[in-house]
Design an enzyme around this catalytic site. Sequence first.
Site, mmCIF file in Angstrom:
data_model
loop_
_atom_site.group_PDB
_atom_site.id
_atom_site.type_symbol
_atom_site.label_atom_id
_atom_site.label_comp_id
_atom_site.label_asym_id
_atom_site.label_seq_id
_atom_site.Cartn_x
_atom_site.Cartn_y
_atom_site.Cartn_z
ATOM 1 N N TYR A 13 29.048 -3.802 4.952
ATOM 2 C CA TYR A 13 28.942 -3.087 6.228
ATOM 3 C C TYR A 13 29.035 -1.574 6.058
ATOM 4 C CZ TYR A 13 29.324 -7.514 8.691
ATOM 5 O OH TYR A 13 29.088 -8.769 9.164
ATOM 6 N N ASP A 33 25.674 -4.527 -5.964
ATOM 7 C CA ASP A 33 26.523 -5.573 -5.391
ATOM 8 C C ASP A 33 26.609 -6.728 -6.377
ATOM 9 O OD1 ASP A 33 27.603 -5.948 -2.263
ATOM 10 O OD2 ASP A 33 27.595 -7.764 -3.498
ATOM 11 N N LYS A 206 43.607 7.552 7.108
ATOM 12 C CA LYS A 206 42.868 6.350 7.527
ATOM 13 C C LYS A 206 43.841 5.261 8.012
ATOM 14 C CE LYS A 206 39.809 3.147 7.934
ATOM 15 N NZ LYS A 206 38.802 3.163 8.969
ATOM 16 N N ASN A 210 44.220 3.647 12.064
ATOM 17 C CA ASN A 210 44.140 2.243 12.471
ATOM 18 C C ASN A 210 45.476 1.717 12.975
ATOM 19 O OD1 ASN A 210 41.451 1.999 12.133
ATOM 20 N ND2 ASN A 210 41.558 1.262 10.040
ATOM 21 N N GLY A 257 41.520 -8.207 15.419
ATOM 22 C CA GLY A 257 40.917 -8.725 14.194
ATOM 23 C C GLY A 257 40.184 -7.660 13.431
ATOM 24 N N CYS A 260 39.854 -3.957 9.396
ATOM 25 C CA CYS A 260 40.574 -2.672 9.396
ATOM 26 C C CYS A 260 41.889 -2.733 10.172
ATOM 27 C CB CYS A 260 39.674 -1.590 9.974
ATOM 28 S SG CYS A 260 38.258 -1.246 8.933
ATOM 29 N N LYS A 322 35.122 -8.808 17.538
ATOM 30 C CA LYS A 322 34.976 -7.946 18.711
ATOM 31 C C LYS A 322 33.569 -8.069 19.273
ATOM 32 C CE LYS A 322 34.139 -3.429 16.826
ATOM 33 N NZ LYS A 322 34.723 -2.126 16.819
#
Length: 406
Positions: A13, A33, A206, A210, A257, A260, A322
Site C-alpha cells: 500500500y 517485492d 509517527k 497514531n 483497526g 497503523c 474502515k
Amino acid sequence: MKKKSVCIVGLGYIGLPTAALIANSGFKVSGVDIHQNIVQIINKGGIHIVEPDLDIAIKEAIESENFKAYIDVQKSDIYIICVPTPFHKSLGVPIPNIDYVLDAAKSIAKHLKSGDLIIIESTSPVGTTETVRNYIKDSGVNIDNINIAYCPERVLPGKILKELVENDRIVGGIDIKSTKLASDFYRNFVKGEVFETTAKTAEMCKLVENSSRDVSIAFANELSIICDKEDINVWELIELANKHPRVNILQPGAGVGGHCIAVDPWFIVSRDEDNSRLIRTAREVNDFKTNWVIERIKIAVSDINAKKNIKPIVACLGLAFKPDIDDLRESPALEIVSSLSKQGYDLIVVEPNIKNHELFSMTDIYSAIDQADLLVILVRHKEFLSQEIIPKLKKSNTLDFCGALQ
Ligand SMILES: NC(=O)c1ccc[n+]([C@@H]2O[C@H](COP(=O)([O-])OP(=O)(O)OC[C@H]3O[C@@H](n4cnc5c(N)ncnc54)[C@H](O)[C@@H]3O)[C@@H](O)[C@H]2O)c1
C-alpha cells in the site's frame, strides 16, 4: 544533472504508490517485492491492491520504462524501505517486529557504495534507524559515507496518491548530512513542506500521530458504551458537544483497526510501560469496544430467538478496517465476523470491496437485506449509505455500530 536511481523495497500500500510517484517524477525506479506474483502483476502494468487511480499511475510508470519490478534488490543510489512492521502478539504488551526492515536492510547492504542513501519509511519503534545503521555496519559494510534517514509515511488509504504529494513530511537522519540528502530528495516530488529533525524524533513523531488518533477514538468509543447504557444517542450527543467552539470529539465505531493506529501505540508502550498509561488504556478501550459489539449482537440474536423461536440469520455489513477500502488488517469487523462464525452463528457477509475471502462467501447488500433477520452495520462503506439502501436498512432489524443511519 542525471537523476539518481531509486530502489523501493516492499511494493504494498505504501511502496507501490511511492514507486509510481517517484518514477512519474522522472527518476529511474526499481521496485522489489518478495512475492513473485506481485512482481508479475506490476510488470504487466497492473496492481494488486485497491487504491483509486493507482492503476493509471502504475501503467504510466511502466509504459514510460521509468519503473520495473523485481524479486531482488537492484543496485541504486537511493533505497527506500516500505516493508511491514507488525508486532509479535504475546500475552503481555505486544512487541514490535522489525524483522522485515532488517531483512530489507540485509538485501540492500550487499549493493551499497559510498554516498548512497537509505530511507526507512516503515513505521518503526524509536531507535530503528540507528539499529539499521549498526546492522549494516556489522554485516561488514563501510558505513562512513552511507547516509541513512527515517521518513514516516502518513497517507490515508483511499487518498494515497494525493496525500503522497500534498502532505508535509518529517525527515530525520542519523546525522545532519543524511537528513539534508533525504529531505532534498523528497522535495523533488512532495508539494507539502519537508521538515528536518533527528531520526529518533521522526520515528517518535509517527508513533505519536497514531497514538493521538487512538486516544481520541477511544474517548468516542468509551462514550458510545456509556451512552448505550443511559439510552442516549451517542451520535446526537457528539454532534451537540462539538457545537462547543473548542470541543472536537471523533466518531465511535466497532473498534480500531488497520496496520497503523491499532499497532503503533504499542511501539511506544512496549518501550516505556510505566509512563505510557493513557496510550495503553486507549488501546485497551478500543479493543474492548470490538468485544462489546460482539456481545451486543449476541444479545440481539437471543432476543429474536426468544421471540420468534428461529435461529436468526445475521447479515454483517463490512469486513474492512474502515470505509471504502479492501484492507482487512487488524480489522474489528473481521474479528467480529470471525468470532460469531466460530461460535456457530448463521452469518451473511457483505463486503463490497472484496470479491473472494478464504473463510466467508460474499453476498450483495440487496440479498443480505432480503434474507437476514438481523443486520449489523460494522463499516460505513458508501454502498450502504445510498438513498436507496438507507431506508431499507432503517425498515429492517438493524444494529448500527458506526453511525451510518444517523
Ligand atoms: N498502509 C498504510 O496506510 C500505511 C500508512 C502509513 C505507514 N504505513 C507503514 O508502511 C509500512 C508498509 O506498509 P504497507 O501497508 O505498504 O504494507 P504491505 O503489507 O501492503 O506491503 C509491504 C510489502 O512488502 C513486501 N515485503 C516484505 N518483506 C520484504 C522484503 N524483505 N523485501 C521486499 N519486499 C518485502 C511484502 O510482500 C508486501 O508486499 C508499514 O510499516 C506500515 O506501518 C502504512
